[in-house]
Write a protein that holds these residues in place. Structure first.
Motif, short mmCIF file in Angstrom:
data_model
loop_
_atom_site.label_atom_id
_atom_site.label_comp_id
_atom_site.label_asym_id
_atom_site.label_seq_id
_atom_site.Cartn_x
_atom_site.Cartn_y
_atom_site.Cartn_z
N LYS A 185 38.26 53.57 41.69
CA LYS A 185 39.29 53.42 42.72
C LYS A 185 38.83 52.44 43.80
O LYS A 185 39.63 51.65 44.31
CB LYS A 185 39.60 54.79 43.33
CG LYS A 185 40.78 54.79 44.26
CD LYS A 185 41.10 56.20 44.73
CE LYS A 185 42.31 56.20 45.65
NZ LYS A 185 42.64 57.58 46.12
N GLU A 186 37.55 52.50 44.14
CA GLU A 186 37.02 51.58 45.16
C GLU A 186 37.08 50.14 44.67
O GLU A 186 37.37 49.22 45.45
CB GLU A 186 35.58 51.97 45.50
CG GLU A 186 34.93 51.09 46.54
CD GLU A 186 33.48 51.47 46.80
OE1 GLU A 186 32.81 50.77 47.58
OE2 GLU A 186 33.02 52.48 46.21
N LYS A 187 36.79 49.92 43.40
CA LYS A 187 36.84 48.58 42.83
C LYS A 187 38.26 48.13 42.48
O LYS A 187 38.46 46.99 42.05
CB LYS A 187 35.99 48.53 41.55
CG LYS A 187 34.51 48.84 41.77
CD LYS A 187 33.83 47.80 42.63
CE LYS A 187 32.34 48.10 42.76
NZ LYS A 187 31.66 47.08 43.60
N GLN A 188 39.25 49.03 42.68
CA GLN A 188 40.65 48.73 42.40
C GLN A 188 40.86 48.33 40.94
O GLN A 188 41.55 47.36 40.63
CB GLN A 188 41.18 47.64 43.34
CG GLN A 188 41.16 48.05 44.79
CD GLN A 188 41.72 46.97 45.71
OE1 GLN A 188 42.03 45.87 45.27
NE2 GLN A 188 41.85 47.28 46.99
N GLY A 192 45.44 53.59 33.50
CA GLY A 192 46.69 54.10 32.95
C GLY A 192 47.20 53.25 31.81
O GLY A 192 46.72 52.15 31.56
N HIS A 193 48.22 53.77 31.08
CA HIS A 193 48.78 53.04 29.93
C HIS A 193 49.54 51.81 30.36
O HIS A 193 49.73 50.88 29.58
CB HIS A 193 49.70 53.97 29.13
CG HIS A 193 50.95 54.36 29.86
ND1 HIS A 193 50.98 55.41 30.77
CD2 HIS A 193 52.20 53.84 29.85
CE1 HIS A 193 52.21 55.53 31.26
NE2 HIS A 193 52.96 54.59 30.74
N SER A 194 49.98 51.76 31.63
CA SER A 194 50.69 50.58 32.13
C SER A 194 49.80 49.69 32.97
O SER A 194 50.27 48.93 33.80
CB SER A 194 51.89 51.03 32.97
OG SER A 194 51.47 51.83 34.08
N ALA A 195 48.48 49.78 32.77
CA ALA A 195 47.55 48.98 33.56
C ALA A 195 47.70 47.51 33.21
O ALA A 195 48.02 47.14 32.09
CB ALA A 195 46.11 49.44 33.29
N GLN A 196 47.46 46.67 34.20
CA GLN A 196 47.54 45.23 34.01
C GLN A 196 46.41 44.57 34.74
O GLN A 196 45.89 45.08 35.72
CB GLN A 196 48.88 44.68 34.53
CG GLN A 196 49.15 45.01 36.00
CD GLN A 196 50.49 44.51 36.44
OE1 GLN A 196 51.04 43.60 35.86
NE2 GLN A 196 51.02 45.10 37.50
N SER A 197 46.00 43.43 34.24
CA SER A 197 44.90 42.71 34.85
C SER A 197 45.34 42.15 36.19
O SER A 197 46.47 41.69 36.36
CB SER A 197 44.44 41.56 33.93
OG SER A 197 43.49 40.76 34.59
N GLN A 198 44.44 42.18 37.17
CA GLN A 198 44.76 41.65 38.48
C GLN A 198 44.94 40.14 38.44
O GLN A 198 45.50 39.55 39.36
CB GLN A 198 43.67 42.02 39.49
CG GLN A 198 43.61 43.51 39.79
CD GLN A 198 42.61 43.83 40.87
OE1 GLN A 198 41.92 42.95 41.35
NE2 GLN A 198 42.54 45.07 41.26
N ASN A 199 44.45 39.48 37.39
CA ASN A 199 44.65 38.04 37.28
C ASN A 199 46.11 37.69 37.06
O ASN A 199 46.53 36.56 37.33
CB ASN A 199 43.82 37.49 36.11
CG ASN A 199 42.34 37.65 36.35
OD1 ASN A 199 41.89 37.65 37.48
ND2 ASN A 199 41.58 37.80 35.29
N PHE A 200 46.91 38.65 36.55
CA PHE A 200 48.31 38.38 36.27
C PHE A 200 49.23 39.00 37.32
O PHE A 200 50.44 38.96 37.17
CB PHE A 200 48.68 38.92 34.88
CG PHE A 200 47.89 38.26 33.77
CD1 PHE A 200 48.27 37.03 33.28
CD2 PHE A 200 46.76 38.87 33.26
CE1 PHE A 200 47.54 36.42 32.28
CE2 PHE A 200 46.03 38.27 32.24
CZ PHE A 200 46.42 37.03 31.76
#
Length: 339
Positions: A185-188, A192-200
């Protein structure tokens, strides 16, 4: 900071590359990334050792790196097809990457405690005496004080005996899981199954407004810890933390999403209702807009203007002549009427 250390036999020259002036290193040369803090300093006794220990999550032996101070690290391998390394002026055909990650030896010791000390208390010297790697793990690398979290300790003189305790083990593993979840959580880290890369993610605002599900972090942390546990113990930990299955989590999330959408629709419907104004407010707004006479009584009632009745248009002279000539004639449709 990371330091790349490579070891292997003397590089061999590829006959096909002699004419081009290129040299090809032997495939035995490996590329290893390890933290500089873990490398032995000058004057330290011992060196990093590459050893095999039983991996409960894999059900077989795996490679681990041990530090002279007793610290243990798992050796992870990352491989892709058609990849090679350029080491100085040599080409290493083995393009695999090896990484090290710290590991608590107690997680590996749990397998042996559950196997040998579930029914009776035993000393570490008597556990798997015939297995050299297990004996080294329990007697040389593992800190005996850490076993108090997963077993009952009985002392007799200078000897200590350990018996596996499932309740303590689950409580200790749950604490480990919560610690890992807090780091995720600290590293954000998107879970979850709907997780997405922060690059997108389109913007930082969108990333900050994403719904954070605590159970998703707990599930991922449980899977990370469960990589070093037996399958049945991992299942017990999942039940201990009341983690629902993936299918159940998806169904619950869809239900929550539909509930939020229906609530949002109700809020929009309430906001879209017109605000009723009294006659004085309407008159004041009309007067300021210039649509009514400024001398009109602002407190008087305002009635909507009634439209004037439509007058019949008078016929032109040409239309009157045509109408007079059409008298007495029949329509063409009358010839087709069935008698």
């Amino acid at each position: 900071m990371s330091k790349k250390a490579t070891r292997g036999s003397k590089p061999k020259t590829d006959p096909d590359a002699e004419g081009s002036g290129k040299k090809t290193a032997s495939a035995l040369k490996k590329v290893l990334f390890v933290s500089e803090e873990l490398l032995p300093k000058d004057g330290d006794d011992g060196r990093l050792r590459l050893e095999r220990f039983f991996h409960p999550g894999q059900g077989k032996e795996a490679l681990f790196v041990t530090h002279p101070n007793g610290q243990m690290m798992e050796l992870l391998e990352y491989a892709e097809p058609r990849r090679s390394w350029l080491v100085n002026s040599e080409i290493c055909s083995n393009g695999r990457i090896y990484l090290t990650t710290p590991l608590d030896p107690t997680l590996l010791a749990l397998h042996h405690l559950r196997k040998h000390c579930a029914q009776r208390a035993m000393s570490l010297d008597n556990i798997a005496i015939e297995e050299v790697s297990t004996s080294r793990l329990l007697n040389e690398i593992l800190d005996p004080a850490s076993l108090k979290c997963v077993s009952d300790v009985k002392s007799s003189g200078d000897q200590r005996f350990y018996k596996y305790n499932q309740e303590r083990t689950l409580a200790w593993l749950a604490l480990k899981t919560r610690q890992v979840a807090a780091i995720l959580k600290e590293k954000q880290i998107q879970c979850g199954h709907s997780a997405q890369s922060q690059n997108f993610v389109r913007s930082e605002k969108l990333a900050s407004e994403s719904v954070t599900n605590e159970m998703d972090y707990t599930r991922m942390a449980c899977d990370i810890v469960g990589r070093y546990l037996d399958a049945d113990l991992h299942g017990l930990l999942t039940g201990y933390l009341h983690i629902p299955s993936e299918i159940q989590a998806i169904v619950e999330e869809k239900a929550a999403t539909q509930k939020r959408k229906s609530k949002a629709g109700q809020d929009e419907g309430s906001d879209s209702k017109k605000i009723k104004l009294n006659d004085s407010d309407v008159a004041e707004k009309l007067k300021s807009s210039g649509l009514v006479d400024s001398d009109a009584d602002p407190n008087g009632s305002i009635t909507s203007p009634t439209p004037a009745p439509l007058k019949e248009r008078s016929l032109t002279a040409k239309e009157k002549a045509l109408a007079k000539g059409a008298k007495g004639t029949k329509s063409i449709a009358s010839f087709f009427k069935v008698k």
